[in-house]
Design a protein around this motif. Structure first.
Motif, PDB file in Angstrom:
ATOM      1  N   PRO A 234       0.804  -0.777   0.203  1.00 31.80           N
ATOM      2  CA  PRO A 234      -0.531  -0.511   0.707  1.00 31.80           C
ATOM      3  C   PRO A 234      -0.595   1.162   0.511  1.00 31.80           C
ATOM      4  CG  PRO A 234       0.957  -1.275   2.515  1.00 31.80           C
ATOM      5  CD  PRO A 234       1.816  -1.465   1.326  1.00 31.80           C
ATOM      6  N   THR A 235      -1.635   1.525   0.387  1.00 31.21           N
ATOM      7  CA  THR A 235      -1.768   3.002  -0.036  1.00 31.21           C
ATOM      8  C   THR A 235      -1.346   4.006   1.166  1.00 31.21           C
ATOM      9  OG1 THR A 235      -3.897   2.918   1.201  1.00 31.21           O
ATOM     10  CG2 THR A 235      -3.968   2.997  -1.148  1.00 31.21           C
ATOM     11  N   PHE A 236      -1.576   3.589   2.262  1.00 29.37           N
ATOM     12  CA  PHE A 236      -0.938   4.481   3.306  1.00 29.37           C
ATOM     13  C   PHE A 236       0.379   4.734   3.524  1.00 29.37           C
ATOM     14  CE2 PHE A 236      -0.342   0.178   5.665  1.00 29.37           C
ATOM     15  CZ  PHE A 236       0.868   0.841   6.341  1.00 29.37           C
ATOM     16  N   MET A 237       1.204   3.586   2.742  1.00 23.90           N
ATOM     17  CA  MET A 237       2.728   3.883   2.576  1.00 23.90           C
ATOM     18  C   MET A 237       3.189   4.900   1.535  1.00 23.90           C
ATOM     19  SD  MET A 237       4.676   0.375   3.516  1.00 23.90           S
ATOM     20  CE  MET A 237       4.325  -0.575   4.826  1.00 23.90           C
ATOM     21  N   ILE A 238       2.239   5.046   0.352  1.00 21.94           N
ATOM     22  CA  ILE A 238       2.652   5.832  -0.505  1.00 21.94           C
ATOM     23  C   ILE A 238       2.176   7.128  -0.658  1.00 21.94           C
ATOM     24  CG2 ILE A 238       3.111   4.003  -2.088  1.00 21.94           C
ATOM     25  CD1 ILE A 238       0.228   5.080  -3.193  1.00 21.94           C
ATOM     26  N   GLU A 239       1.341   7.344   0.217  1.00 27.04           N
ATOM     27  CA  GLU A 239       0.618   8.679   0.150  1.00 27.04           C
ATOM     28  C   GLU A 239       1.356   9.937   0.153  1.00 27.04           C
ATOM     29  OE1 GLU A 239      -2.557  10.660   3.255  1.00 27.04           O
ATOM     30  OE2 GLU A 239      -2.177   8.521   3.464  1.00 27.04           O
ATOM     31  N   ASP A 241       4.600  10.283  -0.588  1.00 27.86           N
ATOM     32  CA  ASP A 241       5.475  10.256  -2.072  1.00 27.86           C
ATOM     33  C   ASP A 241       4.780  10.502  -3.042  1.00 27.86           C
ATOM     34  OD1 ASP A 241       7.992   9.786  -0.814  1.00 27.86           O
ATOM     35  OD2 ASP A 241       7.414   7.503  -0.609  1.00 27.86           O
ATOM     36  N   VAL A 242       3.404  10.154  -3.057  1.00 31.39           N
ATOM     37  CA  VAL A 242       2.394  10.629  -4.110  1.00 31.39           C
ATOM     38  C   VAL A 242       2.250  12.328  -4.121  1.00 31.39           C
ATOM     39  CG1 VAL A 242       0.007  10.378  -4.997  1.00 31.39           C
ATOM     40  CG2 VAL A 242       1.432   8.409  -4.335  1.00 31.39           C
ATOM     41  N   ARG A 243       1.881  12.634  -2.804  1.00 35.01           N
ATOM     42  CA  ARG A 243       1.657  14.084  -2.704  1.00 35.01           C
ATOM     43  C   ARG A 243       2.834  14.654  -3.026  1.00 35.01           C
ATOM     44  NH1 ARG A 243       0.723  14.760   2.891  1.00 35.01           N
ATOM     45  NH2 ARG A 243      -0.747  13.223   2.674  1.00 35.01           N
ATOM     46  N   ALA A 244       4.006  14.424  -2.916  1.00 35.51           N
ATOM     47  CA  ALA A 244       5.287  15.234  -3.157  1.00 35.51           C
ATOM     48  C   ALA A 244       5.668  14.748  -4.751  1.00 35.51           C
ATOM     49  CB  ALA A 244       6.472  14.541  -2.254  1.00 35.51           C
ATOM     50  N   ARG A 245       4.809  14.183  -5.482  1.00 40.32           N
ATOM     51  CA  ARG A 245       5.015  13.807  -6.711  1.00 40.32           C
ATOM     52  C   ARG A 245       6.288  13.147  -7.127  1.00 40.32           C
ATOM     53  NH1 ARG A 245       0.532  15.621  -8.069  1.00 40.32           N
ATOM     54  NH2 ARG A 245      -0.110  17.809  -7.745  1.00 40.32           N
ATOM     55  N   ARG A 246       6.839  12.364  -5.970  1.00 40.45           N
ATOM     56  CA  ARG A 246       7.995  11.527  -6.258  1.00 40.45           C
ATOM     57  C   ARG A 246       7.428   9.919  -7.228  1.00 40.45           C
ATOM     58  NH1 ARG A 246       9.862  13.861  -1.367  1.00 40.45           N
ATOM     59  NH2 ARG A 246       8.519  12.497  -0.027  1.00 40.45           N
ATOM     60  N   LEU A 247       5.882   9.953  -6.653  1.00 42.16           N
ATOM     61  CA  LEU A 247       5.448   8.440  -7.058  1.00 42.16           C
ATOM     62  C   LEU A 247       4.163   8.954  -7.720  1.00 42.16           C
ATOM     63  CD1 LEU A 247       6.288   6.034  -4.202  1.00 42.16           C
ATOM     64  CD2 LEU A 247       7.432   6.102  -6.603  1.00 42.16           C
TER      65      LEU A 247
END
Lengths: 294, 294
Positions: A234-239, A241-247
């Motif tokens: 779900p989006t709230f879990m990856i937010e 890591d995405v912002r940190a460019r890990r995902l």
DNA sequence: CGGCACGAGTAATGCTGCTTTGTCAATTTC
DNA sequence: GAAATTGACAAAGCAGCATTACTCGTGCCG
């Protein structure tokens, strides 16, 4: 009642809740034999048959059902009181699942501490949803298909769980973004929800696909970060890591999941301050404003 | 909470109620050492000191007090539910003291059975007043200085306890009725309330007087029936024996006793029929009419 | 101030109840 | 329909709770 073994009542309640002595034994960290004996003894003491023994598990009898509701209420009162006992009013206990804790809460902890230095947040990790009512200074965050309403609690939906596929930036190939079919050809990382499996079934896709299972969402996501494949979450879990460019997000499920993320907190203490501040903060992190009260 | 010994909570509640570990041990029919160990273990498990140890007995700490109220509530729910379990709706359980049972209820049992053959009355004898709430189909009769009000119960005063002195007709001498002074010269039969003793003190009488003590009022009255002396008891207890000419009233205490006889029954089930009929019957036996409802 | 009674705490021993291991019956799977 | 699985139940060894019999500190009373 004077001589009734109260510990047996906890066993009874657990067995009743799960409809299964073995499951109850696991929950209580005792053996199945112990559960069997306790219930037998309890039924003998009460002079009442509480369960119908079915081929798979057990079911409450009529009397068992009415008794269970009272026992459940009493145990809930005890659990809440016991949980309140050690608590100082500056301490908030947050009940949350392991992956939500790792992937949603942890990245925000330092911001929370900076904003509310006087509140000490104690997170308690759960595998299953908390059965009892919340006590003073307790908050629960949990995903579910529908809100479990309860007159003792406020319940607020935080967001719908929208599922996205993510992988490491290093994992990217020139042909991104991909369609659903191409996606399923990659190593798929999933957790106990088996979301990839169900997606494969639904699409009827039958190319070769390899699936790696992880006990928790957070582990699947960490595997994705380490370029082992494509995780779904779900989006709230990856937010974070995405912002940190890990995902990076490479696909978004067009269908609604029908699951939601809920916040609940006790009505009785809703006005008290450390609790209210924490609730307001969580809501604002999900873009929900509670402008009415300051 | 998951691993908390619930039996210890019953010990805790009992100790808290009596402010005394030994008294609690007696109530629970266990040894004082057991109480001491349980409380110690409970305090260790909770990480909270529940009692201040005083030279005589114990007192709840601040935290102990708040915890006690929750535990008490939970145990009361369990006690009521447990008591309800075995009950059929035609069964009424009547909680009453030993002497009231022997001297008020027993003489009326056959009349009750004739009037309500379908109701089976189960009398439960108590030394101390019932601590828990009443469940379905439960009624309590108890003497007290003031009604113990409780939102879950109806409470009705049946009569004031008026004390009278009685003896066997065979015990009569030509010089009856006597004045208070002459009365005290006879062998005085009293129960644990020590009503004669207090009367002697109040009047300041200091002629020789012999007092025989009995554990229960009913025994003192039986002794009076057997011409061993003069007993003192509330009117409602002697009524049947007087009517049967086993006893005669020879003196009536002019002072109000300040004690009353109360009936209580659960509000929640007040409209249900075997209960309502029994309550109405008891009230009518005390000359109280409930003409309003039929 | 000495004796006594009250009441909490402690240590050694015996009993309830938990664990282990196994059996049996019903159900699902191949 | 044979094999595997599930889940309740039963019997024998072991841990925790209760009992007994003390100790010890404190307050009351003569």
């Amino acid at each position: 009642m004077e001589k009734l073994n109260l510990n047996s009542l906890r066993v009874f309640a657990t067995a009743a809740r799960h409809g299964n002595f073995q499951r109850a034994a696991e929950m209580l960290h005792i053996s199945n034999g112990a559960v069997s004996q306790r219930i037998k003894q309890l039924e003998a003491d009460l002079g009442v048959v509480l369960f119908d023994r079915k081929p798979r598990g057990v079911a409450l009898t009529e009397k068992g059902r009415t008794y269970y509701s009272a026992v459940q209420e009493a145990l809930s009162i005890l659990a809440v009181a016991t949980s309140d006992l050690g608590q100082s009013s500056r301490q908030i206990r947050l009940h949350i699942g392991a992956s939500s804790a790792a992937k949603w809460l942890m990245p925000r902890m330092s911001a929370f501490n900076a904003r509310f230095p006087e509140i000490s947040l104690e997170t308690e990790i759960h595998d299953t949803m908390l059965e009892r009512n919340l006590g003073r200074n307790e908050i629960a965050l949990w995903p579910a298909r529908a809100p479990v309403h309860n007159s003792a609690h406020h319940v607020q939906c935080l967001c719908e769980l929208q599922l996205v596929a993510v992988c490491s930036p290093d994992f990217l190939r020139p042909d991104w973004p991909v369609d659903t079919q191409a996606l399923l050809a990659f190593p798929l990382l999933q957790d106990a929800h088996r979301r990839w499996e169900r997606l494969v079934e639904r699409t009827g896709y039958d190319g070769g696909h390899s699936i790696l299972n992880f006990g928790r969402s957070a582990l699947a996501l960490d595997a994705a970060i380490q370029s082992h494949g494509v995780a779904i979450a779900p989006t709230f879990m990856i937010e974070a890591d995405v912002r940190a460019r890990r995902l990076v997000e490479i696909w978004r499920n067009p269908d609604p999941s029908g699951e939601y993320f809920f916040l609940s907190w006790p009505k009785q203490y809703a006005h008290e301050n450390p609790l209210r501040q924490t609730v307001t903060w969580i809501l604002s992190e999900f873009g929900i404003d509670t402008a009415a009260d300051t």
